[in-house]
Design a protein around this motif. Sequence first.
Motif, PDB file in Angstrom:
ATOM      1  N   VAL A 132      -4.920 -10.244  45.583  1.00  0.00           N
ATOM      2  CA  VAL A 132      -4.221  -9.018  45.222  1.00  0.00           C
ATOM      3  C   VAL A 132      -5.191  -8.135  44.448  1.00  0.00           C
ATOM      4  N   CYS A 133      -4.970  -6.832  44.521  1.00  0.00           N
ATOM      5  CA  CYS A 133      -5.905  -5.876  43.925  1.00  0.00           C
ATOM      6  C   CYS A 133      -5.168  -4.857  43.078  1.00  0.00           C
ATOM      7  N   SER A 134      -5.761  -4.523  41.954  1.00  0.00           N
ATOM      8  CA  SER A 134      -5.374  -3.389  41.144  1.00  0.00           C
ATOM      9  C   SER A 134      -6.679  -2.824  40.600  1.00  0.00           C
ATOM     10  N   SER A 135      -7.292  -1.957  41.394  1.00  0.00           N
ATOM     11  CA  SER A 135      -8.669  -1.519  41.172  1.00  0.00           C
ATOM     12  C   SER A 135      -8.923  -1.156  39.710  1.00  0.00           C
ATOM     13  N   PRO A 136     -10.052  -1.684  39.147  1.00  0.00           N
ATOM     14  CA  PRO A 136     -11.108  -2.455  39.820  1.00  0.00           C
ATOM     15  C   PRO A 136     -10.896  -3.962  39.817  1.00  0.00           C
ATOM     16  N   PHE A 174       1.138  -8.717  42.105  1.00  0.00           N
ATOM     17  CA  PHE A 174       1.019  -8.103  40.791  1.00  0.00           C
ATOM     18  C   PHE A 174       2.380  -7.618  40.316  1.00  0.00           C
ATOM     19  N   ASP A 175       2.641  -7.764  39.008  1.00  0.00           N
ATOM     20  CA  ASP A 175       3.747  -7.013  38.439  1.00  0.00           C
ATOM     21  C   ASP A 175       3.167  -5.746  37.815  1.00  0.00           C
ATOM     22  N   ARG A 176       4.022  -4.939  37.220  1.00  0.00           N
ATOM     23  CA  ARG A 176       3.576  -3.617  36.798  1.00  0.00           C
ATOM     24  C   ARG A 176       2.585  -3.664  35.642  1.00  0.00           C
ATOM     25  N   GLU A 177       2.558  -4.762  34.899  1.00  0.00           N
ATOM     26  CA  GLU A 177       1.592  -4.872  33.812  1.00  0.00           C
ATOM     27  C   GLU A 177       0.290  -5.523  34.266  1.00  0.00           C
ATOM     28  N   SER A 178       0.087  -5.624  35.580  1.00  0.00           N
ATOM     29  CA  SER A 178      -1.125  -6.203  36.164  1.00  0.00           C
ATOM     30  C   SER A 178      -1.234  -7.705  35.934  1.00  0.00           C
ATOM     31  N   GLN A 179      -0.127  -8.350  35.594  1.00  0.00           N
ATOM     32  CA  GLN A 179      -0.118  -9.804  35.544  1.00  0.00           C
ATOM     33  C   GLN A 179       0.205 -10.301  36.939  1.00  0.00           C
ATOM     34  N   THR A 180      -0.037 -11.566  37.197  1.00  0.00           N
ATOM     35  CA  THR A 180       0.236 -12.117  38.512  1.00  0.00           C
ATOM     36  C   THR A 180       1.332 -13.152  38.431  1.00  0.00           C
TER      37      THR A 180
END
Length: 352
Positions: A132-136, A174-180
């Motif tokens: 999963v990605c949330s750049s960078p 990903f959840d909205r806080e960028s945790q997995t």
Amino acid sequence: MESINAKYVSQKISKTKWRPVSHSDLQLPEIFATGSWDNEDNRISIWSIGSNLSTSMEDGFEGDPQLICEHKHDGDVLDLQFLDQDRIVTASSTGAVTIFRHHQNSQTISVSQLWARAHRYPCDNAPCTGVVCSSPEIVTVGEDGRIVVFRADQEGVVRVIGELKKSLMDCLTFDRESQTVGLQTAKSGDRVPLHCVDRHPNQQHIVATGGQDGMLCVWDVRQGNTPFSLMEAHTAEMWEVHFHPTNPDHLFTCSEDGSLLHWETSSHSDMPSFLQGGRNSSMVSRSAMAPAGGKQPLISAWLSGDSSKGRLETTHMLPSQTLSVNSLDVLGPCLVCGTDGEAIFVNRQVPV
């Protein structure tokens, strides 16, 4: 089924993904990527269903998907995500994680970054099963049971989140806080291997999963470790499940049994749930982190109990049964899927 185009590509397709489009420009998706598996030479490929010419929606982008460019991929492509408009991240059966760059001016693909042994056993490489990605940031999981965090602008590993049992982790979101989050379904006291997971784009506590038994499970993660709803979906393994990113009353699943299903449920309110939730993202992408929504509805139609099953409509999206449908992605009114029958199917008029 007139809106469906089938393209036979002489390779088994393991993953499909739309390139993200600008939400503010109201663009329709035109570019998608595919990855292959179980072939002598696996590839990552970029396809187009659009045209540089002015084409109205009524024209429906006539014609089959056209191959733009492709690049050899070492090992099976076990997962594939767009990091941004130009970069694609793949997970390989060799344990490698690779960033490919699509050069749109020359229509070529090159390797931008490679972590050759991202996942490994003490004496061998371990397949990387999900990314999963949330750049960078890039987060991967593998059969070695490790969740590994990388950054596209760094060469080394940023951190290892956990060392888990090999069988526990197969997919991430990903959840909205960028945790997995990684889940393993449990039913009637028996563990059911999980193959896919997706979060509701507006209500982060709602999670849909599918696994080896072909059942569609909807969870309220605030309410413990048993699914809120359990629905018979497929007769074999469910490989992917996706909420529609802007209208999550619609959900899509695909399976080893050769079917692709469109699930639609109505909400209690006359206002569609996607209007109740709201989104503030400038990009709409399955691989991107779900953004924080606005005011949330009091209850989702997916969590309204057994009575909601009477309002749940299921539609078969493919014209006939085929070999395993391994992957799907939906963006706006456009859906793409890939199969073991060496075919890509594109539907430009999904009723959402």
